[in-house]
Design a protein around this motif. Structure first.
Motif, mmCIF file in Angstrom:
data_model
loop_
_atom_site.group_PDB
_atom_site.id
_atom_site.type_symbol
_atom_site.label_atom_id
_atom_site.label_comp_id
_atom_site.label_asym_id
_atom_site.label_seq_id
_atom_site.Cartn_x
_atom_site.Cartn_y
_atom_site.Cartn_z
ATOM 1 N N ASP A 254 -17.774 36.595 -32.093
ATOM 2 C CA ASP A 254 -18.919 36.777 -31.200
ATOM 3 C C ASP A 254 -18.848 35.808 -30.023
ATOM 4 O OD1 ASP A 254 -20.118 38.758 -32.836
ATOM 5 O OD2 ASP A 254 -20.946 37.199 -34.132
ATOM 6 N N VAL A 255 -18.497 34.565 -30.335
ATOM 7 C CA VAL A 255 -18.379 33.558 -29.277
ATOM 8 C C VAL A 255 -17.277 33.955 -28.298
ATOM 9 C CG1 VAL A 255 -17.856 31.142 -28.769
ATOM 10 C CG2 VAL A 255 -19.239 31.712 -30.766
ATOM 11 N N ALA A 256 -16.153 34.407 -28.827
ATOM 12 C CA ALA A 256 -15.037 34.807 -27.965
ATOM 13 C C ALA A 256 -15.438 35.953 -27.044
ATOM 14 C CB ALA A 256 -13.843 35.201 -28.836
ATOM 15 N N ARG A 257 -16.188 36.934 -27.586
ATOM 16 C CA ARG A 257 -16.596 38.085 -26.777
ATOM 17 C C ARG A 257 -17.548 37.665 -25.658
ATOM 18 N NH1 ARG A 257 -18.244 40.680 -30.555
ATOM 19 N NH2 ARG A 257 -20.508 40.419 -30.422
ATOM 20 N N VAL A 258 -18.554 36.831 -25.974
ATOM 21 C CA VAL A 258 -19.519 36.400 -24.971
ATOM 22 C C VAL A 258 -18.850 35.531 -23.906
ATOM 23 C CG1 VAL A 258 -21.580 34.982 -24.599
ATOM 24 C CG2 VAL A 258 -21.497 36.571 -26.523
ATOM 25 N N ALA A 259 -17.904 34.692 -24.329
ATOM 26 C CA ALA A 259 -17.222 33.803 -23.375
ATOM 27 C C ALA A 259 -16.081 34.493 -22.640
ATOM 28 C CB ALA A 259 -16.689 32.575 -24.110
ATOM 29 N N ASN A 260 -15.725 35.726 -23.099
ATOM 30 C CA ASN A 260 -14.624 36.499 -22.500
ATOM 31 C C ASN A 260 -13.298 35.734 -22.584
ATOM 32 O OD1 ASN A 260 -13.479 38.742 -21.280
ATOM 33 N ND2 ASN A 260 -13.773 37.927 -19.202
ATOM 34 N N VAL A 261 -13.044 35.217 -23.794
ATOM 35 C CA VAL A 261 -11.782 34.539 -24.062
ATOM 36 C C VAL A 261 -11.276 35.016 -25.414
ATOM 37 C CG1 VAL A 261 -12.409 32.463 -22.746
ATOM 38 C CG2 VAL A 261 -12.929 32.579 -25.189
ATOM 39 N N SER A 262 -10.099 34.570 -25.786
ATOM 40 C CA SER A 262 -9.555 34.957 -27.093
ATOM 41 C C SER A 262 -10.167 34.116 -28.206
ATOM 42 C CB SER A 262 -8.037 34.769 -27.099
ATOM 43 O OG SER A 262 -7.711 33.394 -27.043
ATOM 44 N N ARG A 263 -10.029 34.603 -29.430
ATOM 45 C CA ARG A 263 -10.487 33.857 -30.602
ATOM 46 C C ARG A 263 -9.752 32.521 -30.689
ATOM 47 N NH1 ARG A 263 -9.551 32.592 -35.836
ATOM 48 N NH2 ARG A 263 -11.188 32.999 -37.382
ATOM 49 N N GLN A 264 -8.458 32.526 -30.343
ATOM 50 C CA GLN A 264 -7.653 31.313 -30.409
ATOM 51 C C GLN A 264 -8.171 30.249 -29.427
ATOM 52 O OE1 GLN A 264 -6.406 34.399 -30.288
ATOM 53 N NE2 GLN A 264 -5.669 34.488 -32.432
ATOM 54 N N THR A 265 -8.638 30.710 -28.256
ATOM 55 C CA THR A 265 -9.178 29.765 -27.271
ATOM 56 C C THR A 265 -10.450 29.117 -27.793
ATOM 57 O OG1 THR A 265 -8.227 30.961 -25.405
ATOM 58 C CG2 THR A 265 -10.086 29.520 -24.935
#
Length: 348
Positions: A11-22
């Motif tokens: 969810d955090v990755a989607r909202v921040a528009n970054v990868s899960r790894q980031t």
């Protein structure tokens, strides 16, 4: 709106528009993340109320996100069981827990015996069960070469709370103990005191020895004769020593006590003999725990930066865990001389 209980790293990755790894790299404070991406991830975490799972973080790398502080078992339990509390421990937890919390770590606290064989056995159990990223060794554990060697063999970094020791090369954090003792003597000498006695702590503690050295040097510089008795940081021992001084033929006109507990013992014995403080006796203490402000009269004291020392040690260990260069190995923090109502002109 995503419910707080169901928020995931995805969810955090989607909202921040970054990868899960980031997101994972930001949470674990790893390098190679742009400032913009880091900012977006942190904003998303705050917006969603995401709380990283410690177990998952530990599985994702070699770090445990745990910092372990080790304290003297016997002395700590004695204070707790007697109902006296322990401001040193309070300040340790205050400084260390907040420093760790700020960077996503947790501070743990363990009591370890000072007897060498017991200490290494207890430390072995801690290493095996918890595997912290680093250890904080307070005195007298910071003076134990066996513990230092044990941690080095296990590849665990540690910070010593105490003066540098050539036999135990490691990062260290300490107050200017000798300088504080010198300042105490100079403060009393300015009031015209010549019979200034030191109610010393415990020779096991390198800091106590440094205070004695600072006291002796300041007394010599002032042309005064030193007078030292070891009270072991104990109320009862200090009371007995103070009673001997007050009932003798050459009573000090000023006393420096190496902790507040011993200073309170001096106040009690002085009160029993109707020795007025500071009119007939000046008294200065180390520590500056909360009780000194409410004693009668309030105590002049050297304030130790305990919370700051532990916070600094935590930061050094967290930097090491994150692969950052530690910089200086020795960190000396300043003391404060807090002048209240127990010091004044020498009696005429």
């Amino acid at each position: 709106m995503i419910k707080k209980r169901s928020v995931t790293i995805e969810d955090v990755a989607r909202v921040a528009n970054v990868s899960r790894q980031t997101v994972s790299r930001v949470i674990n404070r790893l390098p190679s993340v742009s400032a913009d991406a880091k900012s977006r991830v942190e904003e998303a975490i705050a917006e969603l109320g995401y709380v990283p799972n410690l177990a998952a973080r530990r599985m994702g790398g070699a770090r445990s996100f745990l910092i372990m502080a080790i304290n003297d078992r016997v002395r700590t339990i004695e204070n707790w069981s007697a109902g006296r509390g322990n401001d040193w421990v309070d300040q340790m937890l205050y400084g260390g827990m907040l420093a760790c919390e700020e960077r996503g770590y947790h501070m743990l606290f363990e009591l370890v015996d000072t007897e060498p064989a017991l200490a290494t056995g207890q430390m072995q159990r801690i290493l095996t069960s918890l595997q912290p990223d680093g250890f904080i060794l307070t005195q007298p554990h910071s003076e134990n070469p066996a513990l230092a060697e044990q941690l080095k063999e296990r590849g665990r970094p540690f910070v010593r709370i105490g003066l540098p020791n050539a036999d135990i090369p490691a990062m260290s954090v300490h107050m200017d103990e000798a300088g504080a003792a010198r300042a105490a003597v100079e403060h009393l000498a300015e009031f015209g005191h010549e019979r200034i006695a030191l109610l010393a702590g415990d020779a096991q503690y390198a800091g106590s020895l440094a205070r004695r050295e600072g006291y002796a040097a300041a007394m010599q510089d002032a042309g005064l004769a030193p007078r030292v008795e070891e009270g072991g940081f104990s109320y009862d021992k200090a009371a007995a020593i103070a009673a001997d001084w007050f009932d003798g033929d050459d009573c000090p006109s000023a006393i420096i006590a190496e902790n507040d507990e011993m200073a309170f013992a001096v106040l009690r014995e002085a009160g029993r003999r109707d020795i007025k403080v500071p009119e007939a006796l000046s008294l200065l203490s180390f520590e500056d725990t909360p009780g000194v402000r409410f004693s009668v009269p309030p105590l002049t004291a050297i304030r130790q930066p305990t919370a700051k020392m532990i916070a600094t040690a935590c930061d050094l260990l967290m930097d090491r865990a994150e692969g950052k260069e530690p910089g200086e190995d020795v960190h000396v923090l300043p003391f404060e001389l807090i002048v209240r109502e127990t010091t004044g002109p020498a009696p005429r």
